[in-house]
Write an enzyme that holds these catalytic residues in place. Structure first.
Site, mmCIF file in Angstrom:
data_model
loop_
_atom_site.group_PDB
_atom_site.id
_atom_site.type_symbol
_atom_site.label_atom_id
_atom_site.label_comp_id
_atom_site.label_asym_id
_atom_site.label_seq_id
_atom_site.Cartn_x
_atom_site.Cartn_y
_atom_site.Cartn_z
ATOM 1 N N THR A 184 32.450 35.148 35.911
ATOM 2 C CA THR A 184 33.756 35.660 35.268
ATOM 3 C C THR A 184 33.406 35.723 33.726
ATOM 4 O O THR A 184 32.186 35.546 33.367
ATOM 5 C CB THR A 184 35.050 34.758 35.552
ATOM 6 O OG1 THR A 184 35.973 35.518 35.211
ATOM 7 C CG2 THR A 184 34.745 33.291 34.931
ATOM 8 N N LYS A 223 29.980 39.065 32.731
ATOM 9 C CA LYS A 223 29.692 40.118 33.974
ATOM 10 C C LYS A 223 28.667 40.990 33.525
ATOM 11 O O LYS A 223 27.913 41.287 34.328
ATOM 12 C CB LYS A 223 31.158 40.703 34.288
ATOM 13 C CG LYS A 223 31.895 39.734 35.126
ATOM 14 C CD LYS A 223 33.115 40.517 35.340
ATOM 15 C CE LYS A 223 34.220 39.475 36.210
ATOM 16 N NZ LYS A 223 35.395 40.157 36.642
ATOM 17 N N ASP A 268 35.260 42.665 43.323
ATOM 18 C CA ASP A 268 36.696 42.873 42.699
ATOM 19 C C ASP A 268 37.571 43.951 43.418
ATOM 20 O O ASP A 268 38.489 43.974 43.972
ATOM 21 C CB ASP A 268 36.691 43.269 41.227
ATOM 22 C CG ASP A 268 37.006 41.590 40.458
ATOM 23 O OD1 ASP A 268 37.111 40.646 41.132
ATOM 24 O OD2 ASP A 268 36.431 41.463 39.528
#
Ligand code: NAP
Length: 276
Positions: free
Chosen positions: A68, A72, A108
């Site tokens: 996170t 990234k 994601d």
């Protein structure tokens, strides 16, 4: 009760800040449900140390990492191999082992698409989507919507140059305005507006009259669980999706990459819904 031994396999999340993360809750519930001798923890890793964390994963035999903010991009550059999504986005939210290689993934966007399917039965193939935002989460969603066959992806963002770059992630992407919402099948808030402690909910500035019952309105913010946009969409009769589904499904994809097993979604969801 969790019993950690020398056999226990270790995974975790790196970030800063990271102690607020719900990922340990979700993944450890999954390991427990499948009686796997795995444990997931949080590693506070300072900005600039993302590549070092990847090296530590190699040296310590850590099975996988969730990644996170603010790591990234650095982790995407440090892994041995990247999926096409990571190449396109330049951002990696998961590292998994494949033989001797550390592979960078981004779960994601696909997690968002999976959540729409699971929660409201929406298949995004052929839809017209308006995505509000052009940050990391919005970019992952735009890329995934494109790969999943969305017909049009209209990006609306405060900073125009970022909207342009995000729209280029899909050949069906373009920059638009809030007025495009009226003709959208799917509206996604992927800005941090509405987040507890974040920018004012008034910041989106959209006219609620543009929302209508034929739409799915998704807010990826999950703190609070019901955002001002979700309230307005409910009042307009739209089908509403909150951010926990994306959180769950991006985690489930990571669980599957690490363990090779189908993620026990119910147990993982229950850990999110009943954290104590
Ligand atoms: P980010 O990269 O910092 O992007 C933030 C976005 O919000 C940008 O588009 C930014 O616009 C916009 N924004 C921020 N303040 C604004 C304001 N006052 N007015 C208008 N636009 C504003 O953040 P991110 O990582 O993409 O995360 C965005 C949100 O998604 C966060 O709330 C995060 O918690 C949530 N999220 C949820 C999940 C999930 O699993 N449900 C996963 C990832 C993220 P500019 O480009 O103009 O700055």
């Amino acid at each position: 009760m969790l019993k950690v031994t020398a056999e226990t396999r270790l995974v975790g999340v790196i970030g800063d800040p990271v102690r607020h993360s719900r990922s340990p809750l979700i993944h450890n519930a999954g390991f427990e449900a499948l009686a796997l001798d795995w444990v997931y923890t949080a590693f506070p890793v300072r900005a600039g140390d993302g590549a070092a964390a990847v090296r530590a994963m190699r040296v310590l035999g850590i099975e996988g990492l969730s990644v996170t903010m603010p790591h990234k991009d650095a982790v995407a550059a440090a892994v041995d191999r990247r999926t096409p999504a990571v190449d396109a986005l330049g951002a990696c939210n998961c590292v998994a082992r494949e033989g001797d290689e550390l592979v960078g993934h981004n779960t994601d966007g696909d997690g968002f698409v999976a959540a729409l399917r699971a929660e409201v039965g929406m298949d995004v193939a052929g839809v017209c989507a308006v995505v509000l935002g052009a940050g990391g989460a919005a970019r992952a969603i735009i890329d995934a919507l494109g790969r999943a066959g969305a017909d049009r992806i209209i990006v609306v963002n405060r900073t125009a140059a970022k909207a342009e770059r995000a729209a280029e992630l899909s050949d069906r992407g373009r920059v638009g305005s809030l007025d495009d919402i009226a003709s959208a099948d799917l509206v996604v808030n992927a800005t941090s507006i509405g987040m507890a402690g974040g920018p004012s909910p008034a910041g989106i500035g959209l006219d609620p009259a543009l929302l209508h019952p034929q739409q799915v309105v998704a807010d990826i913010v999950y703190q609070p669980l019901r955002t001002p946009l979700m309230v307005a969409a409910e009042q307009a009769g739209a089908t509403v999706v909150g951010g926990l589904g994306m959180l769950l499904h991006q985690a489930a994809a990571q669980f599957e990459l690490w363990t090779g097993l189908a993620a026990p979604l119910e147990a993982m969801r229950s850990a999110l819904d009943h954290p104590c």
